[in-house]
Design an enzyme around this catalytic site. Sequence first.
Site, PDB file in Angstrom:
ATOM      1  N   ASP A   1      57.961 -65.677  47.728  1.00  0.00           N
ATOM      2  CA  ASP A   1      57.602 -64.506  48.354  1.00  0.00           C
ATOM      3  C   ASP A   1      56.225 -64.726  48.937  1.00  0.00           C
ATOM      4  OD1 ASP A   1      57.859 -61.942  49.643  1.00  0.00           O
ATOM      5  OD2 ASP A   1      59.107 -61.333  48.201  1.00  0.00           O
TER       6      ASP A   1
ATOM      7  N   GLU B   1      58.961 -51.601  49.719  1.00  0.00           N
ATOM      8  CA  GLU B   1      58.576 -51.901  48.408  1.00  0.00           C
ATOM      9  C   GLU B   1      58.196 -51.023  47.389  1.00  0.00           C
ATOM     10  OE1 GLU B   1      56.910 -56.047  48.785  1.00  0.00           O
ATOM     11  OE2 GLU B   1      57.305 -55.783  50.709  1.00  0.00           O
TER      12      GLU B   1
END
Length: 556
Positions: A233, A441
């Site tokens: 990521d 997020e």
Amino acid sequence: MAAEAAAPLYRDASAPVEARVRDLLGRMTLREKAAQMAQIERTVASPRALAELGAGSVLNAGGSAPRERASPADWAAMVDGMQRHALASRLGVPILYGTDAVHGHNNVYGATVFPHNVGLGASRDAELVRRIGEATALEVRATAIHWTFAPCVAHFVADGGTDKGVNEGNAICSYDDLEAIHMTPYPDCIAQGVATVMASYSKWNGEPLHSSRYLLTDVLKGKLGFKGFLISDWEGIDRLCEPQQSRGSDYRYCIAQSVNAGMDMIMIPHRFEKFLEDIVFLVETGEIPMSRIDDAVERILRVKFISGVFEHPFSDQSLLDVVGCKEHRLLAREAVRKSLVLLKNGKDQKTPFLPLAKNAKRILVAGTHADDIGYQCGGWTIAWHGDSGKITLGTSILEAIQESLGAQTEVVYEKCPTEATIENGDFSYAVIVVGEVPYAEWTGDRTDLSIPFNGSELITHVASKIPTLVVVISGRPLVIEPPILEKIEALVAAWLPGSEGMGITDCLFGDHDFLGTLPVTWYRSADQLPLNAGDANYDPLFPVGYGLKMFQSDST
């Protein structure tokens, strides 16, 4: 001499993929191999990075675009330009360009924005999700982009099962539970040929996924037989060092830990040349085996050959018109109405409130989310965490209500109605649309799960005088206090519906019935969390799977 002049085997589209991979790998220097393992952000994808150094992949961060309100043609021109530089490198290996098209091609102005996954889960319609995936893939490919980090079945693995639901947190469970609960989608995806898997920022029993050789190599590549490549990521390997910015030799440690664990491509995304220097150093000093580099690059090249990017590196201009096309917007509208969950319909079951009357003389529309495309679309829309206002093309809920009603109905819209409006408006009914601000997020981590912007007070204020329907726009259940639920006539969970507000009015006015059922438990208060069906103390406001219909009295 004739054999020397012949095109190399890896350029022969008719040759077996594995033979092409071996041929190209055998021609590469260590530095060229290392560059293939790098994914860099579009702002650092310079001619030097692509043509001289041979970066393997490029991506754009959420909100990173060629220019503000860039057209699909602008995006295609940008990616094609990068591809020309990549093809000018010594070996002419094309890049794979990746983007987060997680609910439609959401970085592109004017693209179709579909409901977020929580809403699609409420639809219980796998075929609908497949069609959305196809439509999104077309819009992505129209902009010359080859790869989207979606559909998401959670990053590998258990990022949705962290302790207390903390983003990038720690999943605490046995391997048996990890496999039975969190890995469930992976064997089927891998069997169908999924080519890339992203590692999660989160941890499993304290071990970061980005450095877990057991889960990345032994389980995913070994036990599950994954033949594609693993990608980190965004700055995911950097987080293996604490504090994150200490760098220096620590960054080499991060690279070694991740690559040796089985990471094949590193989403760097900015410090490309530093990464190259360090990974070459680590191989030359024996801290990363050459065999691990070769395995990673083989996997990356295999995906590039299978994807067809060697034969078709550039955009297809004939696809440009599919971005935001009518057919895709109709699909998004269908997805919205199938994802809506009707939670209450009438104070008395014998006298349902919905469908709303289309022939009402005067109605009130209120609330922060009634006329806000940005709020409707949520996070990962144009900007990484989303935004408010007319951030992209679409139909707001207010606009959908106005379009659904005839000229005989006066629609009065006030975001926060005055006392005079409520007292003297002579309204047949009110539609209040409230919900969360967009987030992505960790920006969405909250302990206060009440309705933002004093939503409960607004509902109380209006519902005490006018028969009221409440529509909630959110990525999760919000706290609905008992007095609020008692006061209102009807309640609809609309999740984060995206750009097509008409999907909501399709159901509100009775053109279609409600089909959605709760994909998660709707709790009474945050104090109950975590709350799961089957718990001894399971006492939700609405249980998982709950959803009313307008035209039948039963719930599912």
